[in-house]
Design an enzyme around this catalytic site. Sequence first.
Site, PDB file in Angstrom:
ATOM      1  N   ASP A  53     -71.955  31.808  39.176  1.00 41.66           N
ATOM      2  CA  ASP A  53     -73.414  31.725  39.292  1.00 41.66           C
ATOM      3  C   ASP A  53     -74.055  31.551  37.915  1.00 41.66           C
ATOM      4  O   ASP A  53     -73.514  32.028  36.910  1.00 41.66           O
ATOM      5  CB  ASP A  53     -73.925  33.010  39.964  1.00 41.66           C
ATOM      6  CG  ASP A  53     -75.351  32.868  40.462  1.00 41.66           C
ATOM      7  OD1 ASP A  53     -75.862  31.733  40.509  1.00 41.66           O
ATOM      8  OD2 ASP A  53     -75.955  33.900  40.795  1.00 41.66           O
ATOM      9  N   ASN A 103     -75.934  26.368  50.393  1.00 39.61           N
ATOM     10  CA  ASN A 103     -76.285  25.395  49.346  1.00 39.61           C
ATOM     11  C   ASN A 103     -76.712  24.041  49.931  1.00 39.61           C
ATOM     12  O   ASN A 103     -77.363  23.247  49.249  1.00 39.61           O
ATOM     13  CB  ASN A 103     -75.123  25.175  48.362  1.00 39.61           C
ATOM     14  CG  ASN A 103     -74.883  26.347  47.429  1.00 39.61           C
ATOM     15  OD1 ASN A 103     -73.775  26.538  46.936  1.00 39.61           O
ATOM     16  ND2 ASN A 103     -75.912  27.151  47.170  1.00 39.61           N
TER      17      ASN A 103
END
Length: 236
Positions: free
Chosen positions: A16, A64
């Site tokens: 991340d 996503n």
Amino acid sequence: MSEKKNNLEHIAIIMDGNGRWAQKRNLPRSAGHKKGAEVVKEIAKEANNRGIRYLTLYAFSTENWNRPKEEVDTLMGLLRQYLKSDFSELHKNNIRIRVIGERSMLDKDIVAQIAKLENDTAQNSGMVLCLAISYGSRLEIVQAAKKIAALVKKGDMSESDVDIKLFSDMLYTKDIPDPDLLIRTSGEQRISNFLLWQSAYSELFFSPTLWPDFTVRELDDIINQFNSRERRYGKV
Ligand code: FPP
């Protein structure tokens, strides 16, 4: 590295912070993903050198898909490039590639590239690099439940056959041991639908480093900390 205390066979990473890395430099988010993909290659090579047997990386989640089309296209473009050429370097390092996730949501050419890479590297005896692409743990668990329901309905299995081992075998991660160590970079402290079933007893590490800045040195440091933890698996 300190002396090995805990068995460390499988590391899983939530990579991340690509977007924030780019933002800090006034660059487009795509630049963060590009740098992040370079770090993937380096960490995979070095994890293999350190004798890690499995490295699972969260490259693209089912959630996503809801990002702006431009960003989804960037990530899919990077994946295409890496599946086609960059990962061949990992093949040379005896690394085996495996992909977990919902392939039906991916473009056909990417699905074909994944199958080719899995096939080309199937005989490699080094680390398994497991890429979670279009992956979501809740969907994985629902699909497993559906598979079992269908088998029971058909009469190929009875309800009493269903146990933890059988359920695990219905997941994308069949044949992959549970992660010993789960790392998330960028300072966020959550699991975000990643390996929910498989991480039941994983040791969790949250690093403040943004993924594009993550280094092998930091990985070694985390491994040292992992070795000093006491894993009890619910026992005393
Ligand atoms: C999270 O950063 C990262 C991702 C959504 C994708 C991870 C992808 C890569 C590291 C590159 C592609 C990988 C391969 C295998 C070619 P973020 O965008 O959520 O960062 P932010 O939270 O700072 O916005």
